[in-house]
Each structure stands twice: as structure tokens, then as C-alpha cells.
Design a protein around this motif. Structure first.
Motif, PDB file in Angstrom:
ATOM      1  N   HIS A 133       0.865  -1.188   0.000  1.00 57.20           N
ATOM      2  CA  HIS A 133       0.000   0.000   0.000  1.00 57.20           C
ATOM      3  C   HIS A 133       0.899   1.235   0.000  1.00 57.20           C
ATOM      4  O   HIS A 133       2.026   1.189   0.447  1.00 57.20           O
ATOM      5  CB  HIS A 133      -0.946  -0.003   1.209  1.00 57.20           C
ATOM      6  CG  HIS A 133      -0.223  -0.034   2.528  1.00 57.20           C
ATOM      7  ND1 HIS A 133       0.263  -1.200   3.075  1.00 57.20           N
ATOM      8  CD2 HIS A 133       0.122   0.948   3.381  1.00 57.20           C
ATOM      9  CE1 HIS A 133       0.867  -0.927   4.222  1.00 57.20           C
ATOM     10  NE2 HIS A 133       0.805   0.370   4.430  1.00 57.20           N
ATOM     11  N   HIS A 149       1.925   5.426   0.797  1.00 59.62           N
ATOM     12  CA  HIS A 149       1.752   6.552   1.725  1.00 59.62           C
ATOM     13  C   HIS A 149       2.355   7.779   1.060  1.00 59.62           C
ATOM     14  O   HIS A 149       3.378   7.672   0.385  1.00 59.62           O
ATOM     15  CB  HIS A 149       2.503   6.334   3.043  1.00 59.62           C
ATOM     16  CG  HIS A 149       1.987   5.215   3.884  1.00 59.62           C
ATOM     17  ND1 HIS A 149       0.802   5.296   4.568  1.00 59.62           N
ATOM     18  CD2 HIS A 149       2.499   4.002   4.171  1.00 59.62           C
ATOM     19  CE1 HIS A 149       0.611   4.172   5.236  1.00 59.62           C
ATOM     20  NE2 HIS A 149       1.618   3.358   5.015  1.00 59.62           N
ATOM     21  N   HIS A 178       4.705   0.237   0.365  1.00 52.68           N
ATOM     22  CA  HIS A 178       5.360  -0.774   1.213  1.00 52.68           C
ATOM     23  C   HIS A 178       4.357  -1.801   1.730  1.00 52.68           C
ATOM     24  O   HIS A 178       3.154  -1.632   1.620  1.00 52.68           O
ATOM     25  CB  HIS A 178       6.152  -0.112   2.347  1.00 52.68           C
ATOM     26  CG  HIS A 178       5.308   0.416   3.479  1.00 52.68           C
ATOM     27  ND1 HIS A 178       5.827   0.697   4.716  1.00 52.68           N
ATOM     28  CD2 HIS A 178       3.993   0.703   3.565  1.00 52.68           C
ATOM     29  CE1 HIS A 178       4.874   1.129   5.518  1.00 52.68           C
ATOM     30  NE2 HIS A 178       3.762   1.145   4.841  1.00 52.68           N
ATOM     31  N   GLU A 219       3.682  -4.299   5.271  1.00 55.00           N
ATOM     32  CA  GLU A 219       4.022  -4.503   6.679  1.00 55.00           C
ATOM     33  C   GLU A 219       3.336  -5.805   7.092  1.00 55.00           C
ATOM     34  O   GLU A 219       2.125  -5.828   7.259  1.00 55.00           O
ATOM     35  CB  GLU A 219       3.495  -3.335   7.513  1.00 55.00           C
ATOM     36  CG  GLU A 219       4.078  -1.991   7.103  1.00 55.00           C
ATOM     37  CD  GLU A 219       3.194  -0.809   7.514  1.00 55.00           C
ATOM     38  OE1 GLU A 219       3.510  -0.159   8.491  1.00 55.00           O
ATOM     39  OE2 GLU A 219       2.188  -0.558   6.831  1.00 55.00           O
TER      40      GLU A 219
HETATM   41 FE   FE2 Z   1       1.939   1.456   5.866  1.00 50.97          FE
END
Ligand code: FE2
Length: 303
Positions: A65, A67, A109, A111
Motif C-alpha cells: 500500500h 503513503h 510498502h 508490513e
Molecule cells: Fe503502511
């Protein structure tokens, strides 16, 4: 906001976290943004992840996703998170570690729990804080500051009843190693029964405390807070105080998070936080055109 008043700040409001699901469906408790509290400028979001214990094959995370326009600060208390990103960076944020990621102009990125936790199961517990960037820094180059548990400066009170991990800012004569774009304080206190803390917080900072576990008494009035509660302090003084009762059955852990408000317009759409609607449309266009991926890879954002 008063900037010259000295004394102990009062508790302006108490916010109970809302439970929700994030990423591919992991449980978080969120004091803000919620219906009752939209923002604690410059902080946009605090997510308390877990503690969640997964069985083998059950763990979930946040796959790829983007940012843009702010920072994400990940603090792992238990378990481990593996991250990979469009700049080619990656690694494991382990137990007690902090990752301070400046998304700036943009990054894509993931996570995820580590392969080991995915395969065997395990407990994941931690925090993610979103820190807004000022207009001048929104399109800066992405940057990581990874701070391992043993690199986080720690301090303790004279009586030994209060300990602090200094992730950002200063406490008990100890300074953080992380660099922040605007003045920020991020402190993790562990308080034994009978502990009392007086923490100086400049009058121009917005400040809140979040109770990770235990029962805490905040402000001069000794208002009670429990696990999952956030106490937002009024801007009427230059220090905050809290304590744990002598008779408390267990220690308490508290985060104190504070910073100078940006006082800029916030236009927020999912993983993009900009100053204008135009800039949000641009971020969405850039993401769908693959530019956030490629520009972060080849360093096209402003230095
Ligand atoms: Fe994130």
C-alpha cells in the motif's frame, strides 16, 4: 493555545479507543481518528495493534500500500513485523524496535508478520503513529530511521519506580536518537505501583497520553485512566503529571506523545495526507500511474 503558562496541565478530555480492523484484517484499538477525536495536530492516527495471538497460518498484515505526505512510526512491543518497500528497502522490526518512516513524496510498502509468525503463529503487539508533515516537507525524499531496542535511550527516576524509553524528545535527562522534522516527543513509561512522573512539555505542544496497560492517575486531580484510554491534555501548562497508586496490583505502561501543531489544512484520503484536495487527486493519479512506486525507486522526489 497558551504558550507562556507554567504549571501542570489539566486533562481536557478522555477518549476511549474504538476497536476496528486494519490491513488484511488485524485488530486494532484506535483512540483517533474517531468520531469523538479527529486529530491531535500534528498526529493523525494512533493504532494499538493487538496484543493478538495467532495460530499457525492465521497471522495477517498490511500487504503493498502507498503513503504520501506524512510519517508512520511503528513500535513493536511483542512479535516482529517484516517490511518491504518500493525503494528496495526492507527488514524486520523486532521486539522493542522502532521504525520511523518518512513517507514524504511517496512510498509503496508492505508490513507483514514475519514468515516464522505466519507459519508457526505467535503474538503481535505494537503501535503505529501517523505524524503529519508540514507543507514544506510533504514531497521530501522517503527516509527510514530504524532504531533497535538496545539503541533506544532509557532513563529512570531516582526511586527507580518509573522507567522511560525515549523514542523522540527528552525525558529524565535523556535525549532520543531519532531526528524529527518538527519538534516531537514520544515517550514510553513503565510505572511501578507508587511511581509518580512529572514530565516537562513545552506550552506550545499538543500532548496526549495513552494507557497501554494498568491503571493510571493523571493530572493534579488524579483522574483515572485505564487500558485503551487516551488523555488529551489542555494547553494550560508546561508539564504533565501522572502516577500509579501505591496499592495498584500491577505496573502500568503509558505512552506520552506530544508535538508542535502544524496548524495547516489537512486533507486526508486513505494513505495520502496533503494540504489541498488538488494534491490528493494528484497523489491518487500518481499512485495509479505507478509513479509513487517508480519515483521513490529512482529518487525523483525533492531532496
Ligand atoms: Fe503502511
Amino acid at each position: 493555545m497558551t504558550t507562556t503558562t507554567t504549571g501542570t496541565r489539566t486533562v481536557e478530555r478522555v477518549v476511549h479507543s474504538v476497536s476496528t480492523l486494519e490491513g488484511a484484517g488485524f485488530a486494532v484499538r484506535r483512540p483517533f481518528p474517531t468520531e469523538s477525536l479527529a486529530i491531535v495536530d500534528p498526529f493523525l492516527l494512533l493504532d494499538h495493534l493487538g496484543p493478538t495471538t495467532y495460530g499457525p497460518g492465521e497471522a495477517v498484515g498490511a500487504p503493498d500500500h502507498p503513503h504520501r505526505g506524512f510519517e508512520t512510526v511503528t513500535y513493536v512491543l511483542e512479535g516482529a513485523v517484516e517490511h518491504k518497500d518500493s525503494t528496495g528497502g526492507g527488514g524486520i522490526i523486532g521486539h522493542g524496535d522502532v521504525q520511523w518512516m518518512t513517507a514524504g513524496g511517496g512510498i509503496v510498502h508492505s508490513e507483514m508478520p514475519t514468515d516464522e509468525i505466519m507459519r508457526d503463529g505467535g503474538t503481535v503487539h505494537g503501535f503505529q503513529l501517523w505524524v503529519n508533515l508540514p507543507r514544506r516537507d510533504k514531497m521530501t525524499q522517503p527516509r527510514y530511521q530504524g532504531i533497535r531496542l538496545d539503541q533506544i535511550p532509557t532513563g529512570q527516576s531516582e526511586d527507580g519506580k518509573a522507567k522511560v524509553k525515549v523514542i523522540a524528545g527528552e525525558s529524565m535527562g535523556v535525549s532520543a536518537v531519532v531526528e524529527t522534522r518538527t519538534p516531537i516527543m514520544y515517550l514510553h513509561f513503565t510505572l511501578q505501583p507508587g511511581a509518580r512522573v512529572e514530565q516537562s512539555v513545552p506550552g506550545n505542544y499538543n500532548a496526549f497520553a495513552y494507557v497501554i496497560n494498568g491503571d493510571v492517575l493523571a493530572g493534579d486531580q488524579g483522574q483515572q485512566f485505564h487500558e485503551g484510554d487516551a488523555a488529551v491534555f489542555a494547553g494550560d501548562g508546561d508539564r504533565v503529571v501522572w502516577s500509579v497508586a501505591d496499592a495498584a496490583p500491577a505496573p502500568a505502561d503509558v505512552l506520552l506523545i506530544a508535538g508542535v501543531p502544524l496548524n495547516e489544512p489537512v486533507v486526508h484520503y486513505g494513505p495520502f495526507v496533503m494540504n489541498t484536495q488538488e494534491e490528493i487527486y494528484q497523489a491518487i493519479k500518481d499512485y495509479h500511474a505507478g509513479r509513487i512506486w517508480t519515483d521513490s525507486q529512482i529518487g525523483l522526489y525533492e531532496a
